[in-house]
Design a protein around this motif. Structure first.
Motif, PDB file in Angstrom:
ATOM      1  N   GLY A 141     113.082  51.174  44.060  1.00 49.49           N
ATOM      2  CA  GLY A 141     113.267  52.359  43.086  1.00 49.49           C
ATOM      3  C   GLY A 141     112.924  53.384  43.465  1.00 49.49           C
ATOM      4  O   GLY A 141     113.613  53.988  44.091  1.00 49.49           O
ATOM      5  N   ALA A 145     111.495  57.748  39.115  1.00 51.42           N
ATOM      6  CA  ALA A 145     111.557  57.135  38.445  1.00 51.42           C
ATOM      7  C   ALA A 145     110.037  57.364  37.270  1.00 51.42           C
ATOM      8  O   ALA A 145     110.317  57.009  36.396  1.00 51.42           O
ATOM      9  N   HIS A 146     108.791  57.521  37.678  1.00 49.75           N
ATOM     10  CA  HIS A 146     107.595  57.361  37.272  1.00 49.75           C
ATOM     11  C   HIS A 146     107.056  59.172  37.290  1.00 49.75           C
ATOM     12  O   HIS A 146     107.206  59.625  36.015  1.00 49.75           O
ATOM     13  N   GLN A 147     108.168  59.812  37.151  1.00 49.68           N
ATOM     14  CA  GLN A 147     107.562  61.883  36.941  1.00 49.68           C
ATOM     15  C   GLN A 147     108.818  62.791  37.726  1.00 49.68           C
ATOM     16  O   GLN A 147     109.501  62.026  39.143  1.00 49.68           O
ATOM     17  N   SER A 158     116.875  59.765  37.842  1.00 55.33           N
ATOM     18  CA  SER A 158     115.612  59.288  37.338  1.00 55.33           C
ATOM     19  C   SER A 158     115.897  57.999  36.444  1.00 55.33           C
ATOM     20  O   SER A 158     114.954  56.939  36.285  1.00 55.33           O
ATOM     21  N   MET A 159     116.873  57.829  35.351  1.00 51.84           N
ATOM     22  CA  MET A 159     117.102  57.238  34.897  1.00 51.84           C
ATOM     23  C   MET A 159     117.174  56.232  35.373  1.00 51.84           C
ATOM     24  O   MET A 159     117.457  54.871  34.760  1.00 51.84           O
ATOM     25  N   LYS A 161     116.984  54.732  38.274  1.00 50.17           N
ATOM     26  CA  LYS A 161     116.088  53.973  39.053  1.00 50.17           C
ATOM     27  C   LYS A 161     115.141  53.540  38.494  1.00 50.17           C
ATOM     28  O   LYS A 161     114.073  52.667  38.100  1.00 50.17           O
ATOM     29  N   ALA A 162     114.794  54.795  36.804  1.00 52.71           N
ATOM     30  CA  ALA A 162     113.682  53.791  35.639  1.00 52.71           C
ATOM     31  C   ALA A 162     114.301  52.762  34.605  1.00 52.71           C
ATOM     32  O   ALA A 162     113.255  51.284  35.014  1.00 52.71           O
ATOM     33  N   HIS A 165     113.744  49.784  37.780  1.00 49.85           N
ATOM     34  CA  HIS A 165     111.834  48.984  37.428  1.00 49.85           C
ATOM     35  C   HIS A 165     111.963  48.403  36.059  1.00 49.85           C
ATOM     36  O   HIS A 165     111.062  47.706  36.220  1.00 49.85           O
ATOM     37  N   ALA A 166     112.536  48.563  35.396  1.00 51.89           N
ATOM     38  CA  ALA A 166     112.240  48.260  34.411  1.00 51.89           C
ATOM     39  C   ALA A 166     112.511  46.840  33.922  1.00 51.89           C
ATOM     40  O   ALA A 166     112.092  45.585  33.757  1.00 51.89           O
ATOM     41  N   ALA A 186     108.720  52.194  45.541  1.00 50.14           N
ATOM     42  CA  ALA A 186     109.019  53.384  44.651  1.00 50.14           C
ATOM     43  C   ALA A 186     109.017  54.621  45.682  1.00 50.14           C
ATOM     44  O   ALA A 186     107.194  54.492  45.791  1.00 50.14           O
TER      45      ALA A 186
END
Length: 257
Positions: A141, A145-147, A158-159, A161-162, A165-166, A186
């Motif tokens: 990830g 994706a976190h910040q 980022s979208m 990679k988030a 993560h999901a 990450a």
């Protein structure tokens, strides 16, 4: 610490360079065989030949943006490598671009990769479930994706990679009953070939050094440092860990300089 992979097979999607290749090398050294998926070309051929010096290594050429090629790679995985018990989703690219400058092609390029990873993972997992030996999956990830980081606008990346993560969290729950663990790492700024497309070659070292100052540990990471974390998450040493997103980021998520 049990880091033995004797008798296991690892599939690395995006294993021709960077973190994926480093993971393949580390797992080969610990007794596994490896199947590397990557875009057809000299880089994939050279990586596979180099890996094969350390153990059983083969490759499958696939362009993850080409659905027909993804389908063909899936058939090969199902027919030739249904005994795989380890999977790393390492494919990706990264080009910072302001939100208002994105077009549909930019967006699709990131999410085509996620679609390919989703269905290739499905194929590998079917083999794991049918084999009844359990397994381990690690997704790469991203800290982004976190910040968000103002210096590197990364909305579509980022979208995507988030979403990975999901997927990690959901698969960890769905597959726990089959003894299949699913985790992710990450990373923050890491000195991989990915950044060679972001900065001109003559500015690469200086640019990475500048971004390195964001990290409390004072520098960018290396592919090997991220790969070491992935190998741990694949191994029996992390046998009670699933659904984790491990920050391998020089301390960025703890707080930035």
């Amino acid at each position: 610490m049990d880091m033995d992979f004797q008798g296991q097979k690892l599939v690395v999607i995006g294993g021709a360079s960077g973190m994926g290749r480093a993971v393949a090398s580390g797992v080969l050294a610990r007794g596994a065989s490896v199947v590397v998926l990557g875009r057809a070309g000299t880089k994939l051929d050279d990586a596979t030949a180099e890996l094969a010096k350390s153990g059983p290594a083969t490759s499958i050429a696939v362009d993850l943006a080409d659905q027909a090629q993804v389908d063909e790679a899936s058939k090969r995985l199902a027919g030739e490598h249904e005994d795989a018990t380890l999977l790393v989703n390492a494919a990706g690219f990264y080009l910072p671009k302001p939100f208002l400058d994105h077009d549909r092609a930019d967006y699709d390029a990131y999410h085509d990769i996620n679609r390919a990873l989703f269905f290739l993972t499905q194929t590998v997992v079917r083999g794991m479930v049918a084999g009844g030996r359990g397994g381990a999956i690690v997704n790469i990830g991203s800290m982004w994706a976190h910040q968000a980081i103002a210096a590197t606008p990364s909305t579509a990346y980022s979208m995507a990679k988030a979403g990975l993560h999901a997927l990690t969290h959901n698969l960890a729950i769905e597959l726990a009953g089959d003894g299949i663990r699913v985790n992710a790492v990450a990373p923050a700024v890491t000195a991989t070939p990915l950044f060679e497309k972001v900065f001109p070659q003559d500015q690469l070292e200086e640019s990475l050094r500048g971004l390195g100052a964001l990290h409390p540990l004072g520098r960018a990471g290396t592919p090997q440092e991220v790969a070491d974390a992935i190998v741990f998450l694949l191994s029996p040493a992390s046998s009670w860990t699933t659904g984790a997103i491990l920050n391998v980021d020089g301390g960025v998520m703890a707080g930035r300089n």
